[in-house]
Design a protein around this motif. Structure first.
Motif, PDB file in Angstrom:
ATOM      1  N   LYS A  71      28.955  47.099  46.845  1.00  0.00           N
ATOM      2  CA  LYS A  71      29.578  46.249  45.830  1.00  0.00           C
ATOM      3  C   LYS A  71      30.356  47.103  44.829  1.00  0.00           C
ATOM      4  O   LYS A  71      31.434  46.719  44.359  1.00  0.00           O
ATOM      5  N   GLU A  72      29.807  48.273  44.491  1.00  0.00           N
ATOM      6  CA  GLU A  72      30.471  49.174  43.551  1.00  0.00           C
ATOM      7  C   GLU A  72      31.812  49.653  44.094  1.00  0.00           C
ATOM      8  O   GLU A  72      32.787  49.783  43.343  1.00  0.00           O
ATOM      9  N   GLU A  73      31.852  49.915  45.394  1.00  0.00           N
ATOM     10  CA  GLU A  73      33.106  50.371  46.001  1.00  0.00           C
ATOM     11  C   GLU A  73      34.161  49.265  45.954  1.00  0.00           C
ATOM     12  O   GLU A  73      35.346  49.537  45.723  1.00  0.00           O
ATOM     13  N   ILE A  74      33.747  48.027  46.156  1.00  0.00           N
ATOM     14  CA  ILE A  74      34.677  46.896  46.050  1.00  0.00           C
ATOM     15  C   ILE A  74      35.195  46.786  44.622  1.00  0.00           C
ATOM     16  O   ILE A  74      36.391  46.591  44.387  1.00  0.00           O
ATOM     17  N   PHE A  75      34.291  46.919  43.649  1.00  0.00           N
ATOM     18  CA  PHE A  75      34.685  46.840  42.245  1.00  0.00           C
ATOM     19  C   PHE A  75      35.705  47.934  41.918  1.00  0.00           C
ATOM     20  O   PHE A  75      36.712  47.690  41.247  1.00  0.00           O
ATOM     21  N   GLY A  76      35.459  49.149  42.412  1.00  0.00           N
ATOM     22  CA  GLY A  76      36.392  50.241  42.174  1.00  0.00           C
ATOM     23  C   GLY A  76      37.751  49.982  42.788  1.00  0.00           C
ATOM     24  O   GLY A  76      38.787  50.283  42.184  1.00  0.00           O
ATOM     25  N   ALA A  77      37.767  49.416  43.995  1.00  0.00           N
ATOM     26  CA  ALA A  77      39.043  49.100  44.643  1.00  0.00           C
ATOM     27  C   ALA A  77      39.800  48.033  43.870  1.00  0.00           C
ATOM     28  O   ALA A  77      41.034  48.061  43.783  1.00  0.00           O
ATOM     29  N   LEU A  78      39.058  47.077  43.297  1.00  0.00           N
ATOM     30  CA  LEU A  78      39.703  46.057  42.464  1.00  0.00           C
ATOM     31  C   LEU A  78      40.355  46.683  41.243  1.00  0.00           C
ATOM     32  O   LEU A  78      41.476  46.335  40.870  1.00  0.00           O
ATOM     33  N   LEU A  79      39.653  47.603  40.588  1.00  0.00           N
ATOM     34  CA  LEU A  79      40.221  48.260  39.419  1.00  0.00           C
ATOM     35  C   LEU A  79      41.507  48.989  39.784  1.00  0.00           C
ATOM     36  O   LEU A  79      42.508  48.907  39.072  1.00  0.00           O
ATOM     37  N   LYS A  80      41.448  49.701  40.900  1.00  0.00           N
ATOM     38  CA  LYS A  80      42.626  50.467  41.316  1.00  0.00           C
ATOM     39  C   LYS A  80      43.802  49.553  41.604  1.00  0.00           C
ATOM     40  O   LYS A  80      44.945  49.868  41.289  1.00  0.00           O
ATOM     41  N   ARG A  81      43.527  48.385  42.197  1.00  0.00           N
ATOM     42  CA  ARG A  81      44.607  47.461  42.558  1.00  0.00           C
ATOM     43  C   ARG A  81      45.160  46.722  41.356  1.00  0.00           C
ATOM     44  O   ARG A  81      46.365  46.497  41.248  1.00  0.00           O
TER      45      ARG A  81
END
Length: 218
Positions: A71-81
């Motif tokens: 879930k943390e990796e998804i959250f990080g990808a959202l921030l980057k996008r």
């Protein structure tokens, strides 16, 4: 005599399901991030589960794991996008091009305010404010890979302008983050109040530019 028709569907026997269409990985990742944005916004990071994101995407949990480990990796990808300092990297300056206040406005300030018209950017900021502390690794990765390089680029522009004599040495040239501060204030105002009216945002931008002209014009 009863005719046995093998072409007729037998009771209790369902038609075979068509095979699931395999989508490109980039498309699947986009679908997962779109779904995750809604799930995180609705439930918050702490309460959201990978099962929720999978269900919203129409995938199995294993399908999500194919692209993201947590879930943390998804959250990080959202921030980057979503939370990018500028919409796109500007073209490099020519060696002899002067760094003026007008150039700073076109390369730093205007793209910043243009991004505030995107509802997904405000959603991402809300996620940061509400849940950034719950995913410090994801936030730290975004800060290191997106925000700090942008600030470093702005710092180079400011120092180049000071050396050229086209910008006045001031608190802003010594601390480049200050060039973004009025825009960040405007963005937080949008987050609290909802999307700002275009006239109000234009007023924020005019004040921002006026401040830079007063502090940076030689």
């Amino acid at each position: 005599m009863i005719r046995n028709d093998i072409s007729a569907a037998s009771p209790g026997v369902s038609e075979p399901c068509p095979p699931r269409r395999r989508l490109p990985a980039v498309t699947r990742v986009t679908q997962i991030l779109d779904a995750a944005l809604h799930v995180f916004s609705d439930k918050g990071f702490a309460s959201a589960r990978l099962d929720d994101i999978a269900a919203a995407t129409g995938l199995s949990k294993g399908g999500v794991y194919t692209h993201f480990a947590s879930k943390e990796e998804i959250f990080g990808a959202l921030l980057k996008r979503l939370v990018q300092p500028v919409p796109a990297a500007p073209e490099p300056l020519a060696d002899d091009e002067p760094v003026t206040v007008d150039l700073l406005v076109s390369r730093v300030v205007e793209p910043m305010y243009q991004s505030f018209g995107d509802a997904s950017v405000l959603q991402a900021v809300r996620l940061l404010l509400a849940d950034g502390s719950r995913a410090p690794q994801a936030f730290g990765q975004w800060h290191q890979t997106m925000f700090e390089p942008h600030i470093a680029d702005v710092a180079c522009l400011l120092q180049r302008g000071v050396q050229q004599g086209t910008l006045r040495n001031s608190a802003i040239t010594r601390e480049p983050r200050l060039i973004l501060s009025p825009g960040i204030h405007a963005m937080l105002d949008c987050v609290v109040r909802g999307a700002a009216a275009p006239d109000a945002m234009s007023a924020w931008e005019r004040l921002h530019v006026a401040m830079l002209r007063e502090l940076l014009t030689p």
